[in-house]
Motif scaffolding. Sequence first.
Motif, PDB file in Angstrom:
ATOM      1  N   GLU A 274      15.609  17.085  -8.360  1.00 30.36           N
ATOM      2  CA  GLU A 274      16.221  18.359  -7.932  1.00 30.36           C
ATOM      3  C   GLU A 274      17.291  18.806  -8.915  1.00 30.36           C
ATOM      4  O   GLU A 274      17.342  19.984  -9.302  1.00 30.36           O
ATOM      5  N   ARG A 275      18.144  17.875  -9.324  1.00 30.44           N
ATOM      6  CA  ARG A 275      19.215  18.220 -10.269  1.00 30.44           C
ATOM      7  C   ARG A 275      18.629  18.687 -11.605  1.00 30.44           C
ATOM      8  O   ARG A 275      19.069  19.675 -12.179  1.00 30.44           O
ATOM      9  N   LEU A 276      17.614  17.962 -12.076  1.00 30.92           N
ATOM     10  CA  LEU A 276      16.981  18.337 -13.336  1.00 30.92           C
ATOM     11  C   LEU A 276      16.274  19.690 -13.217  1.00 30.92           C
ATOM     12  O   LEU A 276      16.302  20.497 -14.145  1.00 30.92           O
ATOM     13  N   GLY A 277      15.641  19.910 -12.065  1.00 31.52           N
ATOM     14  CA  GLY A 277      14.933  21.165 -11.855  1.00 31.52           C
ATOM     15  C   GLY A 277      15.853  22.362 -11.881  1.00 31.52           C
ATOM     16  O   GLY A 277      15.508  23.416 -12.424  1.00 31.52           O
ATOM     17  N   ARG A 278      17.042  22.217 -11.314  1.00 33.18           N
ATOM     18  CA  ARG A 278      18.000  23.333 -11.293  1.00 33.18           C
ATOM     19  C   ARG A 278      18.466  23.694 -12.707  1.00 33.18           C
ATOM     20  O   ARG A 278      18.849  24.838 -12.959  1.00 33.18           O
TER      21      ARG A 278
END
Length: 245
Positions: free
Chosen positions: A230-234
């Motif tokens: 999720e963090r990488l996707g953002r």
Amino acid sequence: MHDDDTQGDIIRLGSARKTGFLKRWLWRLVLVIVLFALLPYLLLPLYRPTFVHPISVPMFSRLVTVSGYDRQWVAFEDISPVLVQSVMMSEDGQFCNHHGVDWRELQAVAQDAFSGERARGASTIPMQTVKNLFLWNDRSYIRKVAELPLAIAADIVWPKKRIMEIYLNIAQWGPDTFGIEAAAQAEFGISASDLSRRQAALLAVSLPNPDQRRASNPSGLMLKLAARVERLGRASGSYITCLYD
């Protein structure tokens, strides 16, 4: 003496015919092997149009054994961008920057193997796509050797968006569930276009082990991995420019 010569001629003739027969069959076998090896390269341009919905080797094997599978093809534009971001950052963060093979990552894996460290994956999304479409599923070096040039060829023939579309529609998300639309319906009861970022991340981290990992019933490890995805996707905006304008 005449009878002995005649008998010798018959034996030599029979031996020559046998040798010729074996040579013909050997050449036929070589021809079949060559055609089999070239077939994926011939299919690549046929799979480029978006109206073509190819099936993978695992899907085909289920058709042959009449066990069946669940797959609903969905166009790239109808897949939630957060799912695309999550899969890319989980499976192949350099997808937009390499040409089928991430040579730097492959070299790092080779160095780890030579130093005796635990092996890790270096497969890119194009490599996984051609493996699923055309090759067999094991960890042999023969398959890897066949996979590399195929992935490069696929990256040349198919646009990046088409590669991602095919991959997301043939990837296995459950024992008999293939493609992101069927996976989203099976795990969350919604369409692939409606996935939230958390749902997308959970689906992404279930890809490496679809027989045991369930996005709708995640383990503690899956939740930890999903939070990272999720963090990488953002923060993936600059990494996905080849897919979104």
